[in-house]
Design an enzyme around this catalytic site. Structure first.
Site, PDB file in Angstrom:
ATOM      1  N   TYR A  33       0.874  -0.952  -0.123  1.00 32.65           N
ATOM      2  CA  TYR A  33       0.094   0.018   0.011  1.00 32.65           C
ATOM      3  C   TYR A  33       0.934   1.178  -0.045  1.00 32.65           C
ATOM      4  CZ  TYR A  33       0.850   0.862   5.040  1.00 32.65           C
ATOM      5  OH  TYR A  33       1.345   1.180   6.083  1.00 32.65           O
ATOM      6  N   ARG A  52       8.348   4.578  -4.643  1.00 35.01           N
ATOM      7  CA  ARG A  52       8.454   3.494  -3.535  1.00 35.01           C
ATOM      8  C   ARG A  52       7.535   2.291  -3.769  1.00 35.01           C
ATOM      9  NH1 ARG A  52       7.705   5.223   2.547  1.00 35.01           N
ATOM     10  NH2 ARG A  52       5.503   5.628   1.822  1.00 35.01           N
ATOM     11  N   ARG A 100      -6.660 -20.973  -2.340  1.00 35.42           N
ATOM     12  CA  ARG A 100      -5.757 -20.617  -1.327  1.00 35.42           C
ATOM     13  C   ARG A 100      -4.718 -21.570  -1.329  1.00 35.42           C
ATOM     14  NH1 ARG A 100      -4.241 -22.012   3.776  1.00 35.42           N
ATOM     15  NH2 ARG A 100      -3.560 -20.299   5.246  1.00 35.42           N
ATOM     16  N   LYS A 147       6.563  -1.965   1.902  1.00 31.77           N
ATOM     17  CA  LYS A 147       5.349  -1.457   2.420  1.00 31.77           C
ATOM     18  C   LYS A 147       4.152  -2.279   2.380  1.00 31.77           C
ATOM     19  CE  LYS A 147       3.103   3.085   3.153  1.00 31.77           C
ATOM     20  NZ  LYS A 147       3.368   3.362   4.676  1.00 31.77           N
ATOM     21  N   GLU A 179      11.564   2.164  14.529  1.00 23.17           N
ATOM     22  CA  GLU A 179      10.438   3.191  14.062  1.00 23.17           C
ATOM     23  C   GLU A 179       9.401   3.349  15.046  1.00 23.17           C
ATOM     24  OE1 GLU A 179       9.948   2.682  10.035  1.00 23.17           O
ATOM     25  OE2 GLU A 179       9.746   0.334  10.331  1.00 23.17           O
TER      26      GLU A 179
END
Length: 284
Positions: A33, A52, A100, A147, A179
């Site tokens: 995301y 990014r 799956r 991310k 962070e």
């Protein structure tokens, strides 16, 4: 009135947007995301977020169904359709739907969705007061430079911080701060040096972080890209976090101990002001 969202090429009312229960983003968190800030109906630091996104997709082997120009136009169009003046655009792209299986499917079509959230990003009341953070162990997966939507532990950390009367958590691994749960962490020493952890797989390569380092250097503020300990953070003159929609957010207490004077620091506020002035002026 509901928001208009983007889903795989279609513009839909949010209540009509549906994703398969077999989507790997739902089953495996096999998705990435980005969040882009919006001020005055324009996109902040879009090119950095787009770059990014491309890097994250390459790391996971997910192909974006839109060209770079098409993706930019979708961002601009979702702003127009929702009359968004200030807030954020959330983009998520998963590998797509498939039965799956832990092994990646070879022929899945990526699921791409975007939605908006209205939010006061310029006049954030927390800037004037600062926020408090608590220190928690960093139990996230090791590839934080990608991310991904694997955000369960950051959510747990955020809830633990709230339970302890703080607004945010700073995560600690091997004796050093990595962070925050959803932001990069920084301190300013008594000598006025900005200290921020260097880029690696241990932290997200923050777009706002990169801008703040550049702005600080241009303003003549000394910078050190190195890891710092919780003890250094508590003894610092100032502390702050950076993210796409909070920009620069002062931290005034860590584990209940005041940072510096216990109020937003002057260099922190200077960096925020410089960031807002430059990035809003260059929004697209």
């Amino acid at each position: 009135m509901s928001r208009i969202v983007y889903l795989n090429g279609a513009w839909l009312p949010e209540e009509d947007a549906k994703v398969s229960i077999f989507d790997r983003g739902f089953l495996f968190a096999d998705a990435i995301y980005e969040v882009t800030g919006v001020v005055g109906g324009k996109l902040l630091e879009y090119q950095g977020h787009a770059a990014r996104l491309q890097r994250s997709m390459a790391e996971l082997g997910i192909a974006c169904p839109l060209s770079p120009d098409e993706l930019l136009e979708v961002h601009r169009e979702i702003v127009r359709r929702n009359a968004l003046e200030e807030g954020l655009i959330y983009l998520q792209i998963s590998r797509g739907a498939a039965d799956r299986d832990f092994a990646y499917p070879k022929d899945a079509t990526p699921t791409l969705t975007l939605f908006t959230q209205a939010k006061a990003v310029l006049d954030n009341p927390k800037v004037a007061t600062g926020i408090s953070v608590v220190l928690l162990p960093d139990y996230r997966w090791a590839r934080r430079d990608i991310k991904t939507v694997q955000l369960l532990y950051p959510s747990m950390a955020k809830m633990e911080a709230t339970a302890r009367g703080a607004e945010e958590a700073w995560l600690v691994e091997d004796g050093f701060v990595t962070e925050a749960s959803a932001a990069n962490a920084h301190i300013i020493t008594a000598e006025g040096t900005l200290v921020t952890r260097p880029l690696s797989q241990a932290i997200l390569h923050g777009i706002t972080r990169a801008s703040i380092v550049e702005i600080a250097q241009q303003a003549g503020i000394a910078c050190e890209e190195r890891a710092f300990t919780p003890e250094e953070a508590k003894a610092a003159a100032e502390a702050f976090m950076t993210s796409a929609t909070n920009f620069v957010l002062p931290v005034v207490a860590i584990d209940g101990q005041p940072v510096g004077a216990g109020t937003p620091g002057p260099l922190t506020l200077k960096l925020r002001a410089l960031y807002v002035a430059r990035k809003v002026a260059n929004a697209i």
